[in-house]
Design an enzyme around this catalytic site. Structure first.
Site, short mmCIF file in Angstrom:
data_model
loop_
_atom_site.label_atom_id
_atom_site.label_comp_id
_atom_site.label_asym_id
_atom_site.label_seq_id
_atom_site.Cartn_x
_atom_site.Cartn_y
_atom_site.Cartn_z
N ASP A 1 0.92 -1.24 0.06
CA ASP A 1 -0.07 -0.12 0.14
C ASP A 1 0.73 1.29 -0.05
O ASP A 1 0.34 2.28 0.41
CB ASP A 1 -0.88 0.18 1.23
CG ASP A 1 -1.90 -1.24 1.22
OD1 ASP A 1 -2.21 -1.66 0.19
OD2 ASP A 1 -2.19 -1.47 2.28
N LYS B 1 1.67 2.18 -5.03
CA LYS B 1 2.17 1.67 -6.26
C LYS B 1 1.23 2.10 -7.60
O LYS B 1 1.88 2.40 -8.64
CB LYS B 1 2.55 0.15 -6.29
CG LYS B 1 3.48 -0.41 -5.25
CD LYS B 1 3.21 -1.71 -4.90
CE LYS B 1 2.34 -2.37 -4.24
NZ LYS B 1 2.03 -1.98 -2.93
N GLY C 1 -4.67 -4.25 -3.69
CA GLY C 1 -5.57 -3.27 -4.13
C GLY C 1 -4.78 -2.10 -4.57
O GLY C 1 -4.27 -1.38 -3.65
N HIS C 2 -4.97 -1.65 -5.63
CA HIS C 2 -4.03 -0.47 -6.32
C HIS C 2 -4.84 0.62 -6.66
O HIS C 2 -6.00 0.40 -7.40
CB HIS C 2 -3.15 -0.87 -7.59
CG HIS C 2 -2.08 -1.88 -6.78
ND1 HIS C 2 -1.20 -2.49 -7.87
CD2 HIS C 2 -1.91 -2.55 -5.83
CE1 HIS C 2 -0.40 -3.29 -7.16
NE2 HIS C 2 -0.77 -3.31 -6.08
N GLN D 1 1.99 -5.93 -3.03
CA GLN D 1 2.38 -6.29 -1.93
C GLN D 1 3.62 -5.35 -1.65
O GLN D 1 3.98 -4.27 -2.20
CB GLN D 1 2.80 -7.70 -1.46
CG GLN D 1 1.45 -8.53 -1.34
CD GLN D 1 0.80 -9.03 -2.75
OE1 GLN D 1 1.46 -9.59 -3.47
NE2 GLN D 1 -0.47 -8.48 -2.95
#
Ligand code: GDP
Ligand code: IMO
Ligand code: MG
Length: 419
Positions: free
Chosen positions: A13, A16, A40-41, A222
C-alpha cells in the site's frame, strides 16, 4: 531494452498503483509479475477513483498493453468483475490486456481453505486478505495447480473436479462450515468470459518485445517486508515480491532488469498480523491513520500506522537493487509539528542498522524532525517544496545511498513531482 520495475519497499500500500499510472505513458507494456487479488491498487484521475486488484495499472492508457504474468494467481470472478467495472464507461479492453497461459487459477475451494486455515490459527492468524492466495501458491509449488491455459483443454472440467476433490478431502480435517455453490457457479461463468482475452507464452512475449525495443514496466504487488523469503515470516504473503520475482514471474533474465523503482510512504503502515517495530499506539498513530485515510483498499481493514523505519527500508533497498526511490504521502505529515523516523534499532542495549532475525523484540531509536506545516499539493517542483521536507528527504537519501526521484504530494495523478 531492459525491463524497469516498480515495487513496494514496506508492507504494501505504498501507492504503487498511483505511480504506475503516472509513469505508464512512458512504457509500451505494464506487467504484473506476482501476487493476485490480495492487491488493491488505487488510481485517482479526472475526479474518478478506481481500485485494481489483478489488472495492471496501465489499463487506463489507450496505447499501453497490460499483461498478467505467469507469477500471478488469478481468481476469474474477481478478474471479470474488474474488467466489467472498467468497461462500464464504454471502453473495450480486450486488446489491451493479455494473460500468461501459465498464470495460476484460484479456485473457490482455495478461498475456503484460506479461511479455514486462518480460523484454525485463531489469535495467531496471518490476517490474510481471504482471497485464497496461500492455498493457491501451495498448489503451485506442490505441482497440483491449474493454469489459465488449462481452461482451453477438453478435460478442464475433470482437472478442476480432481483438484476440488483434493481440497474437499483436506477441508474435512478442519472444523469449518462452508458453501461454495454460488461462488462456483459464478466462477464457471467467469471462466467462459475470460476466453475472449488472449493467452500468451510470456517468455516469448517479453523477450520478443524487448528485442523489438519495447519499453516494459513490471508492477509489483504487496511490499518487500511481505515477501515469502525476505519478509517477516510467517506473517507474509506467498509470492516473491522482490525484483527477483520479475524474472520468474514474467520469464526474463536477470540481465534484462533495468531501473528498479522502490516506493515507500513517508511513514509506515501494515495491514494484518506480524511484527512492526515502529508501530504507534498513541495519538500520533491515530493521527497518521486518520490523516492518511489508512484503510485497506481490498479488505477495508484499518491499517496499523507508525513512523518510517530506515533499517527496514535499507534492507528492502538492498535486496531489490533499488536504483531510484519514490516517496509518497509526505502530505499526510503536514498534520504534525514534529515527526520522527527510526534511524537504528536497539537490541538489548546495542545499536544496529541491520535487520535482525527477530524483529519482534527490537526498540527503534528515533530521530525527530520539524514538519512542514504547509499544503505541499500546491508545489509543482522540488524547488517549491518546503525546506523541512527537503531536509527530511536529503537525510533519507544520505542514509540509504539512493536518490528520491519522484515525490507524490497527493492521491491524484496530478499530484506528482518527477525530478
Ligand atoms: P498500492 O497498493 O501500493 O497501490 O497502494 P493503495 O492504493 O493500497 O494505498 C495507497 C493509498 O494512498 C490510496 O488510497 C491512494 O489513493 C493514496 N495515495 C497515494 N499516493 C498518495 C499521496 O502522495 N498522498 C496521499 N494523501 N494519498 C496518496
Ligand atoms: P498491495 O499490492 C497490504 C497482507 C495481508 C496479510 C498478508 C498475507 O495493495 O500493496 P495474503 O492474502 O496475501 O495471504 O495475506 O499480506 N497483504 C497486503 N497488505 N497490501 C497488499 O497488497 C497486501 N497483500 C497482502 O494483509 O497480512
Ligand atoms: Mg494496496
Amino acid at each position: 531494452m531492459k525491463t524497469d520495475v516498480l515495487l513496494g519497499l514496506q508492507w504494501g500500500d505504498e501507492g504503487k498503483g498511483k505511480i504506475v499510472d503516472v509513469l505508464s505513458p512512458k512504457y509500451d507494456i505494464i506487467a504484473r509479475f506476482q501476487g493476485g487479488p490480495n492487491a488493491g491498487h488505487t488510481l485517482i484521475f479526472n475526479g474518478e477513483k478506481y481500485v485494481l486488484h489483478l489488472i495492471p495499472s496501465g489499463i487506463f492508457r489507450d496505447n499501453t498493453i497490460n499483461v498478467i504474468g505467469s507469477g500471478v494467481v488469478l481468481d476469474p470472478v474477481i478478474f471479470i468483475k474488474e474488467v466489467e467495472g472498467i468497461e462500464k464507461s464504454g471502453r473495450d479492453i480486450t486488446d489491451n490486456l493479455l494473460i500468461a497461459e501459465k498464470t495460476n487459477l484460484i479456485l473457490p475451494t482455495h478461498r475456503i481453505l484460506d479461511a479455514a486455515n486462518e480460523a484454525e490459527l485463531g489469535s495467531g492468524k496471518i490476517g490474510s486478505t481471504g482471497k485464497g492466495i496461500g492455498p493457491a501458491y501451495t498448489d503451485k509449488t506442490s505441482r497440483n495447480a491449474l493454469h489459465i491455459g488449462d481452461i482451453l483443454l477438453p478435460d478442464f472440467k475433470e482437472k478442476y473436479e480432481k483438484l476440488k476433490a483434493r481440497h474437499l478431502k483436506r477441508l474435512k480435517t478442519y472444523d469449518y462450515n462452508f458453501d461454495i455453490e454460488e461462488y462456483e457457479a459464478q466462477w464457471f461463468e467467469s471462466i467462459e468470459k475470460i476466453k475472449r482475452f488472449k493467452f500468451i507464452n510470456s517468455v516469448h512475449f517479453f523477450n520478443d518485445a524487448l528485442a523489438k525495443g519495447k519499453k516494459v514496466l513490471a508492477e509489483g504487488a504487496q511490499g518487500t517486508m511481505l515477501d515469502i523469503n525476505a519478509g517477516t515470516y510467517p506473517f507474509v504473503t506467498s509470492s516473491t515480491v522482490t525484483s527477483s520475482g520479475v524474472c520468474t514471474g514474467l520469464g526474463i533474465a536477470p540481465s534484462r532488469i533495468g531501473e528498479v523503482y522502490g516506493i515507500f510512504k513517508a511513514y509506515t503502515t501494515r495491514v494484518g498480523s506480524g511484527p512492526f517495530p515502529t508501530e504507534l499506539f498513541d495519538e500520533d498513530g491515530k493521527k497518521l491513520q486518520e490523516a492518511g485515510h489508512e484503510f485497506g483498499a481490498t479488505t477495508g481493514r484499518r491499517r496499523r500506522c507508525g513512523w518510517l523505519d530506515l533499517t527496514a527500508l535499507k534492507y528492502a533497498i538492498q535486496i531489490n537493487g533499488v536504483t531510484a526511490l519514490i516517496m509518497t504521502k509526505a502530505d499526510v505529515l503536514e498534520a504534525f509539528e514534529q515527526i520522527k523516523l527510526s534511524e537504528y534499532y536497539d537490541i538489548k542495549g546495542e545499536k544496529t542498522d541491520y535487520l535482525p532475525y527477530d524483529i519482534e523484540h527490537v526498540k527503534p531509536i528515533y530521530k525527530s524532525f520539524k514538519s512542514w506545516q504547509s499544503n505541499i499539493k500546491e508545489c509543482k517542483s522540488h524547488k517549491a517544496l518546503p525546506e523541512e521536507l527537503k531536509s527530511y528527504i536529503a537525510f533519507i537519501e544520505n542514509k540509504v545511498g539512493v536518490p528520491v526521484k519522484i515525490i507524490s504530494t497527493g492521491a491524484d495523478r496530478k499530484d506528482t513531482i518527477i525530478l
